[in-house]
Design a protein around this motif. Structure first.
Motif, PDB file in Angstrom:
ATOM      1  N   TYR A 401       0.832  -1.205   0.000  1.00 19.92           N
ATOM      2  CA  TYR A 401       0.000   0.000   0.000  1.00 19.92           C
ATOM      3  C   TYR A 401       0.864   1.251   0.000  1.00 19.92           C
ATOM      4  CZ  TYR A 401       0.809   0.370   5.108  1.00 19.92           C
ATOM      5  OH  TYR A 401       1.381   0.478   6.352  1.00 19.92           O
ATOM      6  N   ARG A 402       0.221   2.339  -0.389  1.00 21.75           N
ATOM      7  CA  ARG A 402       0.754   3.686  -0.220  1.00 21.75           C
ATOM      8  C   ARG A 402      -0.374   4.525   0.375  1.00 21.75           C
ATOM      9  NH1 ARG A 402       4.177   0.659  -1.720  1.00 21.75           N
ATOM     10  NH2 ARG A 402       5.788   1.026  -3.303  1.00 21.75           N
ATOM     11  N   GLY A 403      -0.049   5.390   1.321  1.00 17.92           N
ATOM     12  CA  GLY A 403      -1.080   6.172   1.978  1.00 17.92           C
ATOM     13  C   GLY A 403      -0.658   7.607   2.191  1.00 17.92           C
ATOM     14  N   LYS A 408      -6.110  15.708   9.212  1.00 17.71           N
ATOM     15  CA  LYS A 408      -7.483  15.282   9.453  1.00 17.71           C
ATOM     16  C   LYS A 408      -7.791  13.889   8.907  1.00 17.71           C
ATOM     17  CE  LYS A 408     -12.247  16.994   8.973  1.00 17.71           C
ATOM     18  NZ  LYS A 408     -13.100  18.117   8.512  1.00 17.71           N
ATOM     19  N   TYR A 409      -7.153  13.504   7.804  1.00 24.50           N
ATOM     20  CA  TYR A 409      -7.555  12.281   7.098  1.00 24.50           C
ATOM     21  C   TYR A 409      -6.405  11.277   6.962  1.00 24.50           C
ATOM     22  CZ  TYR A 409     -11.529  15.159   5.632  1.00 24.50           C
ATOM     23  OH  TYR A 409     -12.635  15.971   5.620  1.00 24.50           O
ATOM     24  N   THR A 410      -6.801  10.025   6.809  1.00 23.84           N
ATOM     25  CA  THR A 410      -5.904   8.966   6.347  1.00 23.84           C
ATOM     26  C   THR A 410      -6.534   8.365   5.101  1.00 23.84           C
ATOM     27  OG1 THR A 410      -5.064   8.432   8.555  1.00 23.84           O
ATOM     28  CG2 THR A 410      -4.858   6.737   6.869  1.00 23.84           C
ATOM     29  N   TYR A 411      -5.771   8.391   3.997  1.00 22.26           N
ATOM     30  CA  TYR A 411      -6.245   7.800   2.738  1.00 22.26           C
ATOM     31  C   TYR A 411      -5.204   6.802   2.269  1.00 22.26           C
ATOM     32  CZ  TYR A 411      -7.191   7.194  -2.220  1.00 22.26           C
ATOM     33  OH  TYR A 411      -7.426   6.637  -3.459  1.00 22.26           O
ATOM     34  N   VAL A 412      -5.647   5.575   1.953  1.00 22.46           N
ATOM     35  CA  VAL A 412      -4.713   4.508   1.586  1.00 22.46           C
ATOM     36  C   VAL A 412      -5.242   3.775   0.361  1.00 22.46           C
ATOM     37  CG1 VAL A 412      -3.468   2.467   2.404  1.00 22.46           C
ATOM     38  CG2 VAL A 412      -4.196   4.214   4.048  1.00 22.46           C
ATOM     39  N   LYS A 413      -4.324   3.470  -0.551  1.00 25.07           N
ATOM     40  CA  LYS A 413      -4.683   2.633  -1.703  1.00 25.07           C
ATOM     41  C   LYS A 413      -3.729   1.453  -1.773  1.00 25.07           C
ATOM     42  CE  LYS A 413      -4.084   4.666  -5.688  1.00 25.07           C
ATOM     43  NZ  LYS A 413      -4.062   5.728  -6.741  1.00 25.07           N
ATOM     44  N   ASP A 414      -4.238   0.306  -2.240  1.00 34.72           N
ATOM     45  CA  ASP A 414      -3.387  -0.842  -2.491  1.00 34.72           C
ATOM     46  C   ASP A 414      -3.241  -1.014  -3.999  1.00 34.72           C
ATOM     47  OD1 ASP A 414      -5.715  -2.060  -3.403  1.00 34.72           O
ATOM     48  OD2 ASP A 414      -5.925  -3.370  -1.662  1.00 34.72           O
ATOM     49  N   LEU A 415      -2.687  -2.124  -4.441  1.00 34.46           N
ATOM     50  CA  LEU A 415      -2.436  -2.306  -5.865  1.00 34.46           C
ATOM     51  C   LEU A 415      -3.722  -2.391  -6.680  1.00 34.46           C
ATOM     52  CD1 LEU A 415       0.540  -4.827  -5.695  1.00 34.46           C
ATOM     53  CD2 LEU A 415       0.662  -2.416  -6.365  1.00 34.46           C
ATOM     54  N   ASP A 448      -6.487  11.370  -3.440  1.00 38.95           N
ATOM     55  CA  ASP A 448      -5.826  10.466  -4.379  1.00 38.95           C
ATOM     56  C   ASP A 448      -4.869  11.230  -5.279  1.00 38.95           C
ATOM     57  OD1 ASP A 448      -6.079   7.517  -5.532  1.00 38.95           O
ATOM     58  OD2 ASP A 448      -5.912   8.899  -7.231  1.00 38.95           O
ATOM     59  N   SER A 449      -5.300  12.396  -5.743  1.00 42.18           N
ATOM     60  CA  SER A 449      -4.449  13.225  -6.596  1.00 42.18           C
ATOM     61  C   SER A 449      -3.205  13.689  -5.845  1.00 42.18           C
ATOM     62  CB  SER A 449      -5.242  14.424  -7.102  1.00 42.18           C
ATOM     63  OG  SER A 449      -4.427  15.292  -7.842  1.00 42.18           O
ATOM     64  N   ARG A 450      -3.388  14.101  -4.601  1.00 44.17           N
ATOM     65  CA  ARG A 450      -2.241  14.558  -3.798  1.00 44.17           C
ATOM     66  C   ARG A 450      -1.275  13.414  -3.511  1.00 44.17           C
ATOM     67  NH1 ARG A 450      -5.924  17.514   0.538  1.00 44.17           N
ATOM     68  NH2 ARG A 450      -4.124  17.271   1.923  1.00 44.17           N
ATOM     69  N   LEU A 451      -1.824  12.234  -3.231  1.00 42.26           N
ATOM     70  CA  LEU A 451      -0.972  11.071  -3.014  1.00 42.26           C
ATOM     71  C   LEU A 451      -0.187  10.742  -4.273  1.00 42.26           C
ATOM     72  CD1 LEU A 451       0.031   8.582  -1.459  1.00 42.26           C
ATOM     73  CD2 LEU A 451      -2.091   7.413  -2.105  1.00 42.26           C
TER      74      LEU A 451
END
Length: 487
Positions: A401-403, A408-415, A448-451
């Motif tokens: 993952y990358r997060g 304020k937020y936690t946003y995480v995506k996997d493959l 997502d864009s910022r990540l």
């Protein structure tokens, strides 16, 4: 001399005088250490698997940590600090190099940090510091009880009382400076290592050179039931108040484990008290930077899981107290900025007025602490390159993952795409996953864009873990874990 020549020379001298005067006025005023102020000592107290939530100054109802509370009161408290890759070896490598794991190549346990790295102790040695390391090393990769000889495998640390890694806290071995014969700490190693650190500090009180000492404890990492009986007797499992995100079906086990976890914490809290008292007695506290932190947290039943690696707050958030001598002009108190693992070294170097070498990637938080830069610390990256061990893919459904963690937020995506989205202000225990919900589509798209932008800036293509294993030549077993041996 002709009158015209005399006039020309006078005008030239006058112009030069004006230029010097203007130059002096435009120079930024800096704090310079006076003859009464030695360059500050640095004491880094590193715990293993102490989550940010488990102290009384952080509001944990189960435990009382008076010495850490006192330290927090005189320190800068980065209350939102994270371990960017919440695993032992990767954190230690980022701490020592000021680099992210995909830069220094250390993204799993039991691998070796490049012995040619531009590392903390090498930098401080060059700046005239005496350097020492006591406790758990875990960035050598030659076996968990192997002798690490003097030289680059010690990354520049001069004084040495250390082992690679053990979790047998009541019978753990270490190696003393140049002696390849293993010795055993006499009793609970957190106590013995603290005594060794105090001896080291005392040996430096009449020495002109400042010191950098890293004291690296193995506790409160499991096994949870191995603190001295005095401390275990302080906690009754039946009295433990669990976090709301601990499932009821494992509550009995978690209460037992967390009681032992707190026993370790109270024991190390007492050791923090001894270290502070010794610095006070030697009149060294007012000239010593103290960093108290941990390599990662411990889920301890939260989200139905244990240990680290995962992107939830109990795994990712770490204590980060920085005591700074008063003459450096930085006020203690809580800070909102999200300091990451690689940011510790450049911040320390700046506080010590040591130039920050080019390979370092972390952010220097000294201007932020001085109130001169409020642009940093708004968000940071958390990463899992290759899940392994207690969170391996085949048995535990571990995932790369990358997060992005913001204030304020936690946003995480996997493959496979977006995985987690939490509003940490409204949902501090991360029990309501907002990912892919219509009402949060705009927010998710922005995060997502910022990540994506930050990953691109870091040169991180976010590929499967096997790509990075091949790139760095890391061999793993069928669980995706680096096999390790004692010797």
């Amino acid at each position: 001399m002709k009158k015209s020549q005399h006039s020309y020379m006078f005008k030239t001298a006058y112009i030069l005088f004006l230029l010097v005067l203007v130059s002096c006025k435009s120079t930024t005023k800096k704090h310079h250490i006076t003859s009464d102020e030695k360059q500050p000592n640095v004491l880094i107290i590193l715990t293993d698997q102490l989550r940010a939530q488990s102290t009384s100054y952080a509001g944990d109802p189960n435990v009382n940590t008076p010495h850490l509370d006192n330290l927090e009161a005189i320190s800068v408290n980065f209350k939102n600090a994270v371990s960017g890759m919440p695993v032992c070896t990767p954190f230690k490598a980022s701490l020592i190099t000021g680099q992210r794991p995909l830069t220094n190549g250390v993204f799993m346990n039991d691998v070796q940090l490049d012995t040619n790295a531009v590392s903390m102790a090498k930098i401080y040695n060059k700046a005239g510091y005496d350097t020492g390391f006591i406790g758990k090393w875990h960035i050598d990769g030659h076996g968990r009880e192997s002798f690490i000889p003097p030289g680059n495998r010690r990354q520049g640390f001069q004084f040495w009382m250390a082992n690679e890694c053990t979790h047998n806290y009541n019978s753990s071995i270490y190696y003393d400076n140049n002696d390849p014969t293993p010795k055993t700490w006499n009793g609970y190693d957190t106590f013995e290592q603290t005594d060794a650190a105090i001896d080291y500090i005392n040996s430096k009180k009449n020495v002109n050179n400042p010191f950098l000492l890293m004291l690296s404890w193995g506790t409160p990492h499991n096994p949870y039931d191995s603190a001295p009986k005095k401390y275990r007797d302080m906690f009754n499992p039946d009295d433990m108040e669990l976090r709301p995100n601990v499932p009821e079906n494992i509550a009995t086990k978690v209460r037992k484990d967390i009681a032992g976890y707190y026993a370790h914490i109270v024991a190390l809290d007492d050791m923090v008290g001894e270290l502070i008292q010794d610095l006070k007695s030697n009149n060294q506290l007012d000239n010593t930077i103290i960093v108290f932190t941990s390599d990662h947290g411990d889920l301890l039943g939260s989200q139905g899981a244990y240990r680290k690696q995962q992107p939830f707050d109990e795994s990712v958030r770490v204590p980060m107290l920085v005591h700074i001598p008063k003459y450096l002009g930085i006020k203690p108190g809580k800070r909102e900025a999200i300091l990451n693992s690689e940011d510790i070294l450049p911040t320390l170097l700046s506080l010590c007025q040591i130039n920050i070498p080019e390979p370092i990637e972390g952010i220097n938080y000294k201007p932020y602490m001085e109130g001169k830069d409020d642009t940093v610390g708004k968000e940071t990256i958390i990463t899992c390159v290759q899940p392994f061990g207690e969170w391996n893919k085949p048995k535990r459904q571990g995932r790369e993952y990358r997060g992005l963690v913001t204030e304020k937020y936690t946003y995480v995506k996997d493959l496979n795409g977006p995985w987690l989205l939490f509003n940490n202000e409204e949902d501090p225990h991360q029990m309501n996953n907002l990912v892919n919900k219509t009402d949060y589509a705009v927010l998710q798209s922005d995060l997502d864009s910022r990540l994506t932008q930050r990953l691109k800036a870091n040169g991180d293509q976010f590929l499967p873990g096997t790509h990075y294993l091949d790139k760095w030549g890391i061999k793993v077993d069928h669980l995706g874990t680096v096999p390790y041996k004692k010797h």
